[in-house]
Design a protein around this motif. Sequence first.
Motif, PDB file in Angstrom:
ATOM      1  N   GLY A  96       0.808  -1.220   0.000  1.00  0.00           N
ATOM      2  CA  GLY A  96       0.000   0.000   0.000  1.00  0.00           C
ATOM      3  C   GLY A  96       0.839   1.267   0.000  1.00  0.00           C
ATOM      4  O   GLY A  96       0.362   2.315   0.448  1.00  0.00           O
ATOM      5  N   ILE A  97       2.058   1.226  -0.520  1.00  0.00           N
ATOM      6  CA  ILE A  97       2.955   2.383  -0.497  1.00  0.00           C
ATOM      7  C   ILE A  97       2.416   3.490  -1.412  1.00  0.00           C
ATOM      8  O   ILE A  97       1.853   3.205  -2.483  1.00  0.00           O
ATOM      9  N   ASP A  98       2.553   4.737  -0.988  1.00  0.00           N
ATOM     10  CA  ASP A  98       2.069   5.868  -1.774  1.00  0.00           C
ATOM     11  C   ASP A  98       3.163   6.318  -2.740  1.00  0.00           C
ATOM     12  O   ASP A  98       4.338   5.981  -2.566  1.00  0.00           O
ATOM     13  N   ILE A  99       2.821   7.116  -3.744  1.00  0.00           N
ATOM     14  CA  ILE A  99       3.755   7.504  -4.804  1.00  0.00           C
ATOM     15  C   ILE A  99       4.960   8.292  -4.269  1.00  0.00           C
ATOM     16  O   ILE A  99       6.091   8.095  -4.715  1.00  0.00           O
ATOM     17  N   GLY A 100       4.746   9.148  -3.292  1.00  0.00           N
ATOM     18  CA  GLY A 100       5.853   9.942  -2.717  1.00  0.00           C
ATOM     19  C   GLY A 100       6.884   9.051  -2.043  1.00  0.00           C
ATOM     20  O   GLY A 100       8.101   9.199  -2.258  1.00  0.00           O
ATOM     21  N   ASP A 101       6.406   8.122  -1.216  1.00  0.00           N
ATOM     22  CA  ASP A 101       7.305   7.194  -0.528  1.00  0.00           C
ATOM     23  C   ASP A 101       8.000   6.272  -1.537  1.00  0.00           C
ATOM     24  O   ASP A 101       9.182   5.970  -1.398  1.00  0.00           O
ATOM     25  N   PHE A 102       7.252   5.867  -2.553  1.00  0.00           N
ATOM     26  CA  PHE A 102       7.810   5.008  -3.607  1.00  0.00           C
ATOM     27  C   PHE A 102       8.984   5.711  -4.289  1.00  0.00           C
ATOM     28  O   PHE A 102      10.044   5.119  -4.487  1.00  0.00           O
ATOM     29  N   ASN A 103       8.794   7.003  -4.617  1.00  0.00           N
ATOM     30  CA  ASN A 103       9.856   7.768  -5.279  1.00  0.00           C
ATOM     31  C   ASN A 103      11.074   7.943  -4.381  1.00  0.00           C
ATOM     32  O   ASN A 103      12.209   7.940  -4.864  1.00  0.00           O
ATOM     33  N   THR A 104      10.855   8.113  -3.077  1.00  0.00           N
ATOM     34  CA  THR A 104      11.966   8.233  -2.131  1.00  0.00           C
ATOM     35  C   THR A 104      12.779   6.942  -2.101  1.00  0.00           C
ATOM     36  O   THR A 104      14.013   6.964  -2.168  1.00  0.00           O
ATOM     37  N   LYS A 105      12.088   5.796  -2.030  1.00  0.00           N
ATOM     38  CA  LYS A 105      12.754   4.490  -2.032  1.00  0.00           C
ATOM     39  C   LYS A 105      13.496   4.286  -3.357  1.00  0.00           C
ATOM     40  O   LYS A 105      14.599   3.747  -3.391  1.00  0.00           O
ATOM     41  N   LEU A 106      12.872   4.728  -4.446  1.00  0.00           N
ATOM     42  CA  LEU A 106      13.454   4.602  -5.779  1.00  0.00           C
ATOM     43  C   LEU A 106      14.761   5.392  -5.872  1.00  0.00           C
ATOM     44  O   LEU A 106      15.766   4.885  -6.380  1.00  0.00           O
TER      45      LEU A 106
END
Length: 175
Positions: A96-106
């Motif tokens: 359930g990760i959100d796009i902002g957190d996804f981009n940070t991990k990326l």
Amino acid sequence: MTIANTAHQINEEIRDREVRLIGADGAQLGVMSAREAQARADEAGLDLVKISPTATPPVCKLMDYGKYRFEQAKREKEAKKNQHVVEIKEVRMSPGIDIGDFNTKLRSAQKFLAEGNRVKVTVRFRGREMAHTDIGRKLLLDFAEQCAELSVLDKEPKLEGRHMSIFLSAKTAKR
């Protein structure tokens, strides 16, 4: 700290009857008794070192063994300094990760890949999320696609217990 610990037989440790002797300059001096070879080494102020014990007769060389060991240690130390150890860095997410957190991990994964490290991307499923492993698979494949210019996908998404993971390797890393 022992760097050069190659076990060569030197001087009186050489018990063979006959040896093939090589001079300090690399010239062949012929086959002779070990005693005679030792006398030549003493005369030249060098050590008699058995460099090929399996040959018949064994091959010995006249050299300054202390200097040889020092050079060997220096070469090994230099080689050790120039090698890069590839580490495996891990990035964890949930389905359930959100796009902002996804981009940070990326971004953090891309930084690890740029440094030449491998990255393990893991999605952890909790409770009812186990029924929707397809969401996690899609998330991992999207992640790999986003990192495609920097990395190569080593292993397809694989479910192990409650974790699904992939491995990414840097393209620039020397294999």
